[in-house]
Scaffold this active site. Structure first.
Site, mmCIF file in Angstrom:
data_model
loop_
_atom_site.group_PDB
_atom_site.id
_atom_site.type_symbol
_atom_site.label_atom_id
_atom_site.label_comp_id
_atom_site.label_asym_id
_atom_site.label_seq_id
_atom_site.Cartn_x
_atom_site.Cartn_y
_atom_site.Cartn_z
ATOM 1 N N ILE B 276 0.821 -1.230 0.000
ATOM 2 C CA ILE B 276 0.000 0.000 0.000
ATOM 3 C C ILE B 276 0.846 1.267 0.000
ATOM 4 C CG2 ILE B 276 -2.044 -1.025 1.073
ATOM 5 C CD1 ILE B 276 -1.136 0.290 3.730
ATOM 6 N N CYS B 338 -2.262 -12.320 0.403
ATOM 7 C CA CYS B 338 -1.134 -11.398 0.367
ATOM 8 C C CYS B 338 -0.600 -11.385 1.789
ATOM 9 C CB CYS B 338 -1.573 -10.019 -0.114
ATOM 10 S SG CYS B 338 -3.084 -9.379 0.630
ATOM 11 N N GLY B 341 -4.474 -10.100 3.556
ATOM 12 C CA GLY B 341 -5.544 -10.649 2.722
ATOM 13 C C GLY B 341 -6.731 -9.725 2.598
#
Lengths: 549, 660
Positions: B276, B338, B341
């Site tokens: 992110i 990931c 998630g």
């Protein structure tokens, strides 16, 4: 005939053709004087029918006895032929090479082409200068047709008939011609009916280092100004380039001698810079291996979109001076046969609704490119795959078409034609069965007797069956000036040309089809409703008449 | 409101957008929910409404002769400059907005005061429009292999998961709980999508807490259960959507990824979508490019490339394509994760769903997809989109990227989607607007505690009611077209991904195509519908009259006036010259909104808000002339520029290619 000598092996069997997005085809390869044909001999369908003149470059490779010829076309397509037998392959390759680079224009296909369609209107006579002038003559009496160049003696790259200010006689024109590059004295390019302002174009003035001047030249261009009004001279070269031109006898208009004119310098690139840009762009589009970032940087490095932006900006500037400032303008670069024509023709697309119709656009190509003496033969001899690096090869016309496409994308409802017309013109400018784009100017076309010996592209295009392919279903006549955005965010790569052979267009074609269906169905209903309304109205009046007594 | 230091400032200048040259003079109002600017110009009195929740940053700029400028950047990519005459007022507005743009509790958000005057029943119906249990039924669940599990009742196992989850029948509560203990934030593998045709599933989870060597029998059993739930396939893919380096680094923190040796019959695959923080920075860089004043082509392309944004979009698409191909072509189930998630996993699963299932490409189906993969599975809307004041490092355009992926697909498959670009733009707008309750909080648990459904309204109902605005005229809803997977080429086609000017420059109207094909075709379609109705009516009347005439009855047929064909006509001269006016044309369409008459007036706040903040609904079109201000986009001319005599009297509508 000479062609037979060039064709060493006219026929090879078991050749395999590879094309993107099609399955490989095995068949027989035939070479004729003008075509390369591959047929699988099933259903009598030709799988490939390629003009030699469309071939830009070829590569050959050998793996054992199997030879491979990679053919790179001027329309950017790349195809591959696997040919069994080294000798056959070499023969084919050398024949293609010879046939695709014929020296003599009169050996080109247009001189041999026999049309299989009925000619409704001879395209050679579709756009006569006299007719074009009539469109203006109702609005103004300040201009006249001049036949001073009838024998191409005053200016070899001008047509026999040009439009000039009425106040200037032919004698003066002859003098001005000696003061302008290539004899290209200022002539009318466009008359803006809305306010009577005009676009003129010419070659650079031959001021040289000693600041030569020409009274007739000054008088000519001043004759186009209204009392108390000023005009703009748009020089498509940056100031330093224009200054350097003086050393070679060229130059630009000195303010002192043209006090009513303001000069603006823009910088539109020319010649090999544009050619290299095209080569880089097509290379980037064909390379499927790079990652996202490299794609963008290669797109950037090609500078293609930068050129698009420069040309469009200059055209918008010209249109703005005319429409918003109410000023007449003169446009030239060096010769006045390349960037000048890009600007004058695009300004008309922006300003003049007629040039956004099919007929009007054809007339614009005829007037501002063919008759105005853009040297198509030189500029379009080779395309993106060629290594010859001739100075005069340059995708000037393709850039113009790309700019039109950019405007079309921003105003999808304001053009009577669609993208297909632009793509078709691109193809025919580089390789064609028609004579329209042969030669560098009207003088050469006359000598070649193209009107007698070849077919005009317009004869073929302007038949209803062809026209329907080029009609934009979204078209709604728009009489306004259309101002495109020239911001980088608004300009895009023209996928229809540059990615045409690298991506499947299946889903985009489907969308186009759907669009046509929506509009056709609407029209059909409209017609039905109108018929019923009329029927009803008739019945009702009958009713009324029966009752009234 | 105690945070508003000054509710009204006069003589403020508003510069709207990057390309705008002209400032509008007017009055600035601060309300509890909006910043409102009302122009002084008596004929227009144009209003600009900005929701506090849309404000991303406020920047005080250097004082100039005209006053103190405040630069306001919005989360929907609007950019405004307010020039306030007095320094003191400017400071008050600045301090007020800083606070108003960063609410500290949910009750401050607009959705709790927004009242579209619907009664309770309508509100409740609105929330029932999208029903996930219906969706699982549509997938064919429950079946012999999958069942609804109540293991997460009262959020006992995982507080960021929903309570209703589908798991393999053979996965006992013991296995699930055991597996959850071996997964970050206890997000155990659960079903996201069931692909009926091949009887395979897409499951999702967080990363395993494997560290360098840890293993968990229940987790291994869980994956085995997923594989066994697809009897036709002898392995499952485990897709880790992180770059391999990131995943390896996680091992040092006791997390990591599945060791192929420990799990039977899995094929492990990394697909490198960045985290992110990288995405946040990338967007930031791209927006800087969008804000450049008159950039050259090179500035723009270089900036776009350096932002890396399109590379990230491609990575997300690649993940979706990989999963979709595994499921539809290889017939293998896939487990996607990931780190936690809830970001990359949501992106990858929803892109795959979109490629696989035509239902998700319809209006309602798309709402379902967001409800399922994003809202119910605990995507942290509050943190990611900064609805409440929080850690700025949590903010990231995760769902924006997904929405862009959808747009990229729409560009490549123009007939495959029932909805249009405007639908995507409005969803993006409302993810940040907090006008509706759907995207509040970080999980279903939090939303339940806050009683969102009782206190706010659902966006889905609002969009559904206005669905006419969101339809794609080119959508082909015949089954042959819409059934099945969207097939993307396997070879890397970078030029497929384009800059989305309609989103990131959407308030710069001058940059967008001046005529909308979508609106044009929608108007034609609406007219077609009217024609169909009229045709039917005419045929009926004709028949009746003919009968009357046949019977020779002398009764005068008293007919209504011949119905005048109203509205849009492709050949109507009055509209022929102004294709830019299609939106206005559509508004006059009788079929457009008569049924909404009353609600429209009740929706005044929404409408006003949309009017100012959703540009495509804006009535103040300045496009009649086809003319626009190109001033700051034109490269500078040479040194010879027109003088003052030509430069005066330019209004903002004028094309200015000359640089003064």
């Amino acid at each position: 005939m000479e062609f037979a000598e060039l064709i060493k092996t006219p026929r090879v069997d078991n050749v395999v053709l590879h094309r993107p997005f099609y399955p490989a085809v095995e068949g027989t390869l035939c070479l004729t004087g003008h075509h390369l044909i591959l047929s699988s001999r099933q259903d009598n369908t030709e799988e490939l029918w390629l003009l030699h003149s469309n071939i830009d470059a070829i590569d050959k490779r050998f793996v054992g006895p199997l030879g491979t010829i990679i053919i790179k076309c001027k329309d950017f397509r790349i195809i591959q032929l696997d040919i069994p037998g080294m000798e056959e392959c070499l023969n084919i390759a050398s024949s293609i090479e010879a046939l695709s680079t014929l020296d003599s224009i009169t050996l080109m296909y247009p001189f041999f082409y026999r049309p299989m369609f009925e000619v409704i209107e001879d395209g050679w006579h579709s756009f006569l200068p006299e007719q074009e002038f009539e469109l203006y003559s109702s609005a103004t009496s300040e201009w006249r047709l001049s036949y001073v160049n009838k024998e191409f003696a005053v200016c070899p790259s001008y047509p026999p008939i040009v439009i000039v200010p009425k106040a200037i006689d032919d004698e003066a024109l002859r003098k001005v011609a000696t003061f302008r590059h290539g004899g290209r004295f200022p002539v009318l390019s466009y008359y803006h009916k809305k306010n009577g302002m005009v676009i003129m174009r010419s070659g650079q003035p031959l001021t040289g280092t000693n600041g030569r001047r020409c009274k007739e030249d000054e008088k000519l261009i001043n004759a186009t100004l209204r009392a108390g009004k000023r005009g703009y001279i748009i020089d498509t070269r940056p100031l330093n380039v224009a200054q350097q031109a003086r050393a070679k006898g060229g130059g630009f208009e000195q303010e002192a001698h043209y006090p009513q004119w303001r000069r603006i310098h823009k910088s539109i690139e020319r010649y090999h810079i544009l050619q290299e840009s095209l080569i880089k762009l097509v290379e980037a589009c064909n390379d499927q291996t790079h990652n996202m970032d490299r794609w963008l940087s290669r797109l950037e490095a090609s500078n293609w979109l930068t050129h698009i932006k420069e040309i469009l900006t200059t055209a918008c500037l010209a249109a703005q001076c005319l429409d918003r400032e109410g000023a007449s303008i003169l446009i030239h670069g060096t010769e006045g046969t390349d960037s000048t024509l890009q600007v004058t023709s695009l300004a008309q697309i922006i300003l003049e609704p007629r040039s956004r119709t099919i007929q009007g656009f054809e007339a614009l190509i005829e007037r501002e490119w063919l008759q105005a003496g853009h040297p198509f033969q030189q500029r379009c001899a080779q395309s993106a795959y060629c290594n010859s690096k001739q100075k005069w090869e340059s995708p000037v016309f393709l850039l113009f078409l790309d700019c039109v496409w950019q405007i079309l994308r921003q105003f999808p409802c304001s053009f009577e034609f669609n993208e297909n017309l632009l793509i078709m013109l691109f193809e025919h400018a580089y390789a064609s069965q028609f004579g329209t784009f042969l030669g560098n100017n009207e003088s050469e076309r006359c000598k070649l007797k193209l009107q007698q010996k070849t077919m005009s592209l317009w004869s073929w295009v302007n038949r209803p069956s062809e026209l329907s392919k080029f009609a934009n279903p979204l078209f709604e006549a728009n009489n306004l000036v259309i101002w495109p955005s020239v911001a980088p965010q608004s300009l895009q790569l023209w996928e229809g040309i540059f990615l045409r052979w690298n991506r499947s267009s299946k889903y985009l074609d489907e969308a186009y089809e759907e669009m046509v269906n929506i509009i056709e169905y609407n029209k059909e209903l409209q017609a039905k409703v109108n018929i019923l309304r009329r029927q009803l109205a008739e019945l009702e009046t009958e009713d009324g008449m029966q009752e009234s007594p | 409101m105690e945070h508003i230091r000054t509710p009204k400032v006069e003589n403020v200048r508003l510069v709207d957008g990057i390309s705008s040259k002209k400032a509008a003079l007017g009055t600035l109002y601060l309300t509890a929910t909006h910043v409102i600017f009302v122009e002084n110009a008596p004929d227009t009195r144009k209003e600009t409404w900005i929701l506090h929740s849309q404000i991303s940053t406020i920047e005080k700029q250097a004082t100039t002769a005209t006053g103190c400028p405040l630069l306001v950047r919005c989360k929907n990519f609007q950019l405004l400059q307010l020039v306030i005459p007095q320094e003191r007022d400017c400071h008050d507005v600045y301090i007020s907005l800083l606070r108003l743009a960063r609410p500290v509790k949910y009750e401050e958000l607009y959705c709790f005061s927004f009242n579209p005057k619907l009664d309770r029943e309508e509100r409740e119906q609105g929330w029932m429009l999208i029903d996930l249990s219906e969706e699982y039924k549509r997938m064919g669940l429950p079946n012999n292999y999958w069942q609804l599990s109540d293991v997460n009742r009262d959020y006992r196992v995982c507080d960021s998961y929903p309570t209703q989850l589908y798991v393999p029948k053979s996965a006992t509560a013991h296995i699930i709980v055991g597996s959850s203990k071996f997964r970050s934030r206890r997000r155990f593998p659960a079903l996201s999508y069931y692909y009926k045709d091949n009887h395979v599933s897409i499951c999702r989870s967080s990363q395993p807490l494997s560290g360098f060597s840890a293993r968990c029998l229940e987790d291994e059993q869980m994956l085995q259960a997923i594989r066994k739930a697809s009897p036709g396939s002898d392995f499952i893919y485990v897709v880790d959507t992180r770059p391999k380096l990131n995943a390896m680094a996680n091992r040092a923190a006791g997390k990591g990824y599945e060791n192929e040796d420990n799990y039977s019959n899995i094929k492990f695959q990394f697909i490198g979508i960045e985290n992110i923080h990288v995405m946040r920075n990338s967007l930031q860089k791209m927006l800087e490019v969008c804000e450049l004043k008159s950039p050259s082509m090179s500035d723009f392309l270089w900036g776009l490339e350096n932002s890396g944004w399109l590379r990230h979009i491609k990575a997300i698409m690649d993940a979706g394509i990989f999963i979709a191909k595994a499921v539809s072509e290889e017939g293998a189930s896939v487990l996607v994760h990931c780190s936690d998630g809830w970001d990359r996993t949501a992106q990858a699963c929803s892109v795959a769903g979109l490629l696989l299932d035509p239902h998700y490409r319809t209006l309602k189906g798309f709402m379902v997809l967001i409800e399922k993969d994003w809202i119910s599975f605990g995507h942290k809307f509050n943190h990611r989109y900064g609805n409440l004041d929080g850690d700025p490092r949590e903010i990231s355009p995760v769902i924006d990227q997904f929405i862009e992926c959808v747009w990229q697909l729409m560009e490549q498959f123009p007939c495959a989607f029932e909805f249009n670009e405007r639908f995507l733009i409005h969803i993006q707008h409302h993810i940040y607007s907090c006008q509706f309750g759907n995207f509040l909080c970080n999980s279903q648990k939090e939303r339940q505690e806050l009683k969102i459904q009782e206190r706010t309204y659902s966006l889905w109902a609002h969009l559904w009611k206005n669905r006419g605005d969101y339809l794609n005229p080119l959508f082909r809803d015949d089954p042959s077209q819409t059934q099945g997977t969207l097939h993307l080429p396997t070879m890397p086609c970078n030029f497929m991904y384009k800059f989305w000017s309609g989103m990131y420059n959407r308030f710069e109207k001058g940059l967008q195509p001046r005529q909308s094909v979508t609106d044009y075709l929608m108007a034609v379609k609406e007219e077609t519908q009217q024609l169909e109705e009229e045709l039917e009516a005419l045929e009926e009347r004709l028949e009746r009259i003919q009968k009357v005439q046949l019977n020779r009855t002398q009764v005068k047929s008293k007919q209504s006036e011949p119905s005048k064909h109203s509205g849009f006509s492709t050949s109507d001269n009055s509209t022929a010259n102004t294709p830019q006016d299609y939106s206005g044309n559509m508004k006059s369409f009788p079929s457009r909104s008569p049924s909404q008459g009353d609600e429209d007036s009740a929706l005044i706040l929404t409408q006003d808000n949309l009017k100012s903040s959703d540009p495509d609904l804006s009535a103040n079109s300045d496009q009649e002339s086809g003319v626009e201000d190109l001033s700051c986009r034109s490269p500078s001319g040479g040194e010879c520029v027109p003088g003052e005599d030509s430069g005066k009297d330019r209004d903002s509508d004028e094309a200015v290619f000359l640089t003064a």
